[in-house]
Write an enzyme that holds these catalytic residues in place. Sequence first.
Site, PDB file in Angstrom:
ATOM      1  N   GLY A   1       0.832  -1.214   0.000  1.00 20.81           N
ATOM      2  CA  GLY A   1       0.000   0.000   0.000  1.00 20.81           C
ATOM      3  C   GLY A   1       0.857   1.251   0.000  1.00 20.81           C
ATOM      4  O   GLY A   1       0.733   2.093   0.884  1.00 20.81           O
TER       5      GLY A   1
ATOM      6  N   ARG B   1       0.070   6.179  -1.258  1.00 23.36           N
ATOM      7  CA  ARG B   1      -0.442   7.409  -0.616  1.00 23.36           C
ATOM      8  C   ARG B   1      -0.293   7.294   0.906  1.00 23.36           C
ATOM      9  O   ARG B   1       0.075   6.231   1.430  1.00 23.36           O
ATOM     10  CB  ARG B   1      -1.898   7.668  -1.000  1.00 23.36           C
ATOM     11  CG  ARG B   1      -2.863   6.653  -0.418  1.00 23.36           C
ATOM     12  CD  ARG B   1      -4.290   6.971  -0.804  1.00 23.36           C
ATOM     13  NE  ARG B   1      -5.203   6.642   0.268  1.00 23.36           N
ATOM     14  CZ  ARG B   1      -6.537   6.673   0.179  1.00 23.36           C
ATOM     15  NH1 ARG B   1      -7.094   7.036  -0.949  1.00 23.36           N
ATOM     16  NH2 ARG B   1      -7.293   6.369   1.209  1.00 23.36           N
TER      17      ARG B   1
ATOM     18  N   ASP C   1      -3.427  -7.004  -4.987  1.00 21.31           N
ATOM     19  CA  ASP C   1      -4.367  -6.919  -3.870  1.00 21.31           C
ATOM     20  C   ASP C   1      -3.746  -7.657  -2.686  1.00 21.31           C
ATOM     21  O   ASP C   1      -3.476  -8.865  -2.773  1.00 21.31           O
ATOM     22  CB  ASP C   1      -5.697  -7.565  -4.280  1.00 21.31           C
ATOM     23  CG  ASP C   1      -6.760  -7.413  -3.209  1.00 21.31           C
ATOM     24  OD1 ASP C   1      -6.403  -7.158  -2.040  1.00 21.31           O
ATOM     25  OD2 ASP C   1      -7.942  -7.560  -3.540  1.00 21.31           O
TER      26      ASP C   1
ATOM     27  N   ASN D   1       1.877  -2.368   5.509  1.00 28.49           N
ATOM     28  CA  ASN D   1       1.204  -1.095   5.781  1.00 28.49           C
ATOM     29  C   ASN D   1      -0.236  -1.043   5.280  1.00 28.49           C
ATOM     30  O   ASN D   1      -1.053  -0.324   5.853  1.00 28.49           O
ATOM     31  CB  ASN D   1       2.021   0.030   5.117  1.00 28.49           C
ATOM     32  CG  ASN D   1       1.228   1.317   5.004  1.00 28.49           C
ATOM     33  OD1 ASN D   1       1.062   2.042   5.981  1.00 28.49           O
ATOM     34  ND2 ASN D   1       0.707   1.600   3.804  1.00 28.49           N
TER      35      ASN D   1
ATOM     36  N   TYR E   1     -11.930  -3.205  12.851  1.00 29.81           N
ATOM     37  CA  TYR E   1     -10.593  -2.602  12.721  1.00 29.81           C
ATOM     38  C   TYR E   1      -9.743  -2.900  13.956  1.00 29.81           C
ATOM     39  O   TYR E   1      -8.577  -3.293  13.847  1.00 29.81           O
ATOM     40  CB  TYR E   1     -10.773  -1.092  12.532  1.00 29.81           C
ATOM     41  CG  TYR E   1      -9.502  -0.323  12.239  1.00 29.81           C
ATOM     42  CD1 TYR E   1      -8.904  -0.367  10.985  1.00 29.81           C
ATOM     43  CD2 TYR E   1      -8.902   0.487  13.219  1.00 29.81           C
ATOM     44  CE1 TYR E   1      -7.746   0.358  10.706  1.00 29.81           C
ATOM     45  CE2 TYR E   1      -7.763   1.216  12.956  1.00 29.81           C
ATOM     46  CZ  TYR E   1      -7.187   1.150  11.697  1.00 29.81           C
ATOM     47  OH  TYR E   1      -6.043   1.871  11.433  1.00 29.81           O
TER      48      TYR E   1
ATOM     49  N   ALA F   1     -10.050  -5.371  16.054  1.00 27.56           N
ATOM     50  CA  ALA F   1      -9.695  -6.803  16.073  1.00 27.56           C
ATOM     51  C   ALA F   1      -8.550  -7.077  15.103  1.00 27.56           C
ATOM     52  O   ALA F   1      -7.611  -7.824  15.426  1.00 27.56           O
ATOM     53  CB  ALA F   1     -10.913  -7.643  15.717  1.00 27.56           C
TER      54      ALA F   1
ATOM     55  N   LYS G   1      -6.239  -5.000  14.114  1.00 25.05           N
ATOM     56  CA  LYS G   1      -4.983  -4.371  14.540  1.00 25.05           C
ATOM     57  C   LYS G   1      -4.425  -5.046  15.798  1.00 25.05           C
ATOM     58  O   LYS G   1      -3.205  -5.118  15.976  1.00 25.05           O
ATOM     59  CB  LYS G   1      -5.208  -2.870  14.770  1.00 25.05           C
ATOM     60  CG  LYS G   1      -5.537  -2.097  13.487  1.00 25.05           C
ATOM     61  CD  LYS G   1      -4.432  -2.224  12.446  1.00 25.05           C
ATOM     62  CE  LYS G   1      -4.631  -1.341  11.230  1.00 25.05           C
ATOM     63  NZ  LYS G   1      -3.558  -1.483  10.231  1.00 25.05           N
TER      64      LYS G   1
HETATM   65  N1  LIG Z   1      -4.363   7.430   9.410  1.00 25.89           N
HETATM   66  C1  LIG Z   1      -4.387   7.059  10.683  1.00 25.89           C
HETATM   67  O1  LIG Z   1      -4.796   7.807  11.568  1.00 25.89           O
HETATM   68  C2  LIG Z   1      -3.879   5.693  11.078  1.00 25.89           C
HETATM   69  C3  LIG Z   1      -3.770   5.424  12.436  1.00 25.89           C
HETATM   70  C4  LIG Z   1      -3.312   4.176  12.837  1.00 25.89           C
HETATM   71  C5  LIG Z   1      -2.968   3.232  11.890  1.00 25.89           C
HETATM   72  N2  LIG Z   1      -3.086   3.518  10.573  1.00 25.89           N
HETATM   73  C6  LIG Z   1      -2.724   2.469   9.631  1.00 25.89           C
HETATM   74  O2  LIG Z   1      -1.709   2.917   8.769  1.00 25.89           O
HETATM   75  C7  LIG Z   1      -1.793   2.238   7.510  1.00 25.89           C
HETATM   76  C8  LIG Z   1      -1.835   3.269   6.400  1.00 25.89           C
HETATM   77  O3  LIG Z   1      -2.981   4.084   6.594  1.00 25.89           O
HETATM   78  P1  LIG Z   1      -3.177   5.533   5.899  1.00 25.89           P
HETATM   79  O4  LIG Z   1      -3.663   6.445   6.942  1.00 25.89           O
HETATM   80  O5  LIG Z   1      -1.971   5.900   5.102  1.00 25.89           O
HETATM   81  O6  LIG Z   1      -4.422   5.199   4.968  1.00 25.89           O
HETATM   82  P2  LIG Z   1      -4.682   5.415   3.409  1.00 25.89           P
HETATM   83  O7  LIG Z   1      -6.089   5.025   3.195  1.00 25.89           O
HETATM   84  O8  LIG Z   1      -4.240   6.771   2.987  1.00 25.89           O
HETATM   85  O9  LIG Z   1      -3.691   4.353   2.752  1.00 25.89           O
HETATM   86  C9  LIG Z   1      -3.913   2.981   2.831  1.00 25.89           C
HETATM   87  C10 LIG Z   1      -3.133   2.323   1.727  1.00 25.89           C
HETATM   88  O10 LIG Z   1      -3.416   0.918   1.748  1.00 25.89           O
HETATM   89  C11 LIG Z   1      -3.709   0.506   0.424  1.00 25.89           C
HETATM   90  N3  LIG Z   1      -4.584  -0.651   0.412  1.00 25.89           N
HETATM   91  C12 LIG Z   1      -5.802  -0.778   0.978  1.00 25.89           C
HETATM   92  N4  LIG Z   1      -6.314  -1.986   0.687  1.00 25.89           N
HETATM   93  C13 LIG Z   1      -5.388  -2.636  -0.052  1.00 25.89           C
HETATM   94  C14 LIG Z   1      -5.324  -3.912  -0.652  1.00 25.89           C
HETATM   95  N5  LIG Z   1      -6.331  -4.789  -0.540  1.00 25.89           N
HETATM   96  N6  LIG Z   1      -4.224  -4.242  -1.361  1.00 25.89           N
HETATM   97  C15 LIG Z   1      -3.208  -3.374  -1.486  1.00 25.89           C
HETATM   98  N7  LIG Z   1      -3.203  -2.149  -0.946  1.00 25.89           N
HETATM   99  C16 LIG Z   1      -4.288  -1.793  -0.242  1.00 25.89           C
HETATM  100  C17 LIG Z   1      -4.404   1.718  -0.199  1.00 25.89           C
HETATM  101  O11 LIG Z   1      -4.399   1.637  -1.609  1.00 25.89           O
HETATM  102  C18 LIG Z   1      -3.549   2.847   0.348  1.00 25.89           C
HETATM  103  O12 LIG Z   1      -2.391   3.030  -0.437  1.00 25.89           O
HETATM  104  C19 LIG Z   1      -3.058   1.387   7.599  1.00 25.89           C
HETATM  105  O13 LIG Z   1      -2.707   0.069   7.951  1.00 25.89           O
HETATM  106  C20 LIG Z   1      -3.843   2.036   8.714  1.00 25.89           C
HETATM  107  O14 LIG Z   1      -4.730   1.140   9.331  1.00 25.89           O
HETATM  108  C21 LIG Z   1      -3.536   4.730  10.134  1.00 25.89           C
END
Ligand SMILES: NC(=O)c1ccc[n+]([C@@H]2O[C@H](COP(=O)([O-])OP(=O)(O)OC[C@H]3O[C@@H](n4cnc5c(N)ncnc54)[C@H](O)[C@@H]3O)[C@@H](O)[C@H]2O)c1
Length: 248
Positions: free
Chosen positions: A13, A16, A64, A91, A156, A158, A160
């Site tokens: 991922g 972005r 995916d 990620n 979510y 569960a 994490k």
């Molecule tokens: N933003 C927050 O506040 C936050 C807090 C804690 C944890 N996180 C975790 O950090 C990580 C990144 O989150 P983010 O905030 O950058 O979110 P985001 O939505 O901007 O990015 C998520 C990325 O995961 C990719 N993705 C989703 N499903 C996918 C799949 N099936 N196959 C391949 N790629 C896939 C998306 O294309 C995207 O690039 C995630 O695991 C999220 O749970 C985020």
Amino acid sequence: MISLKGKTALVTGGTRGIGKSIVLKLAAAGADVAFTYRSSSAQAEEVKSAVEALGVRALAFQADAVDMTQATEVMKQISEAWGRLDVLVNNAGVTKDGLLMRMNEADWDFVINTNLKSVFNYTKAVMKTMMSQRAGKIINISSVVGTMGNAGQANYAASKAGIVGFSKSVAKELSSRNITCNVIAPGWVDTEMTHVLSEDAKKAFMDSIPLKRAATPEDIANSVLFFSSDLSNYITGQVLHVDGGMVM
Ligand SMILES: NC(=O)c1ccc[n+]([C@@H]2O[C@H](COP(=O)([O-])OP(=O)(O)OC[C@H]3O[C@@H](n4cnc5c(N)ncnc54)[C@H](O)[C@@H]3O)[C@@H](O)[C@H]2O)c1
């Protein structure tokens, strides 16, 4: 300055948000970086060019994260191209929020599969390579919600929390091969994932953060850089909360 010169990394991922920031951070430290993305080829091309502009190699794979066959194919292609993999960052993640009363099976499966099964898929896909190298660093992105729980995010939370148990088990299983496995648990990070939060939810988060700001994606990428580097060689099975003090 931390150097990853001569190392290779894979980030799921990576086009972005936090993933993109991790890709660019590892590349800036000198690593060749491969990343996966789900659908946006244009964004992937941009990130690939940005990595190459830093003077290192890049590989982008449309895959995916839920699909084990695709994960295996990604690793096969990295092996063919680069011959080794030093760092895996799991990620990729999604949310599909709703109170449990209204959460349906599809919402549960979507989040558990994307956030947790993907971590199993990619860890399985890379472990043989890392075991034969007798070196490797696996870094899994969890969330404070996996520790604290959150109303409306049972699926979510569960997924994490599952990452934490999985990572500690992997840390124990692979330590004899000099492979570490650690977890980073961000708090509230300013990305597209959290732009959908209501003003009330944002205020509640802000009130619970001692450092009184959301994290930037780079705050998270900095901790990934540490766990990717030799500075973390004696640390495994740990959960680092990068959350401005939310959980302490
Ligand atoms: N933003 C927050 O506040 C936050 C807090 C804690 C944890 N996180 C975790 O950090 C990580 C990144 O989150 P983010 O905030 O950058 O979110 P985001 O939505 O901007 O990015 C998520 C990325 O995961 C990719 N993705 C989703 N499903 C996918 C799949 N099936 N196959 C391949 N790629 C896939 C998306 O294309 C995207 O690039 C995630 O695991 C999220 O749970 C985020």
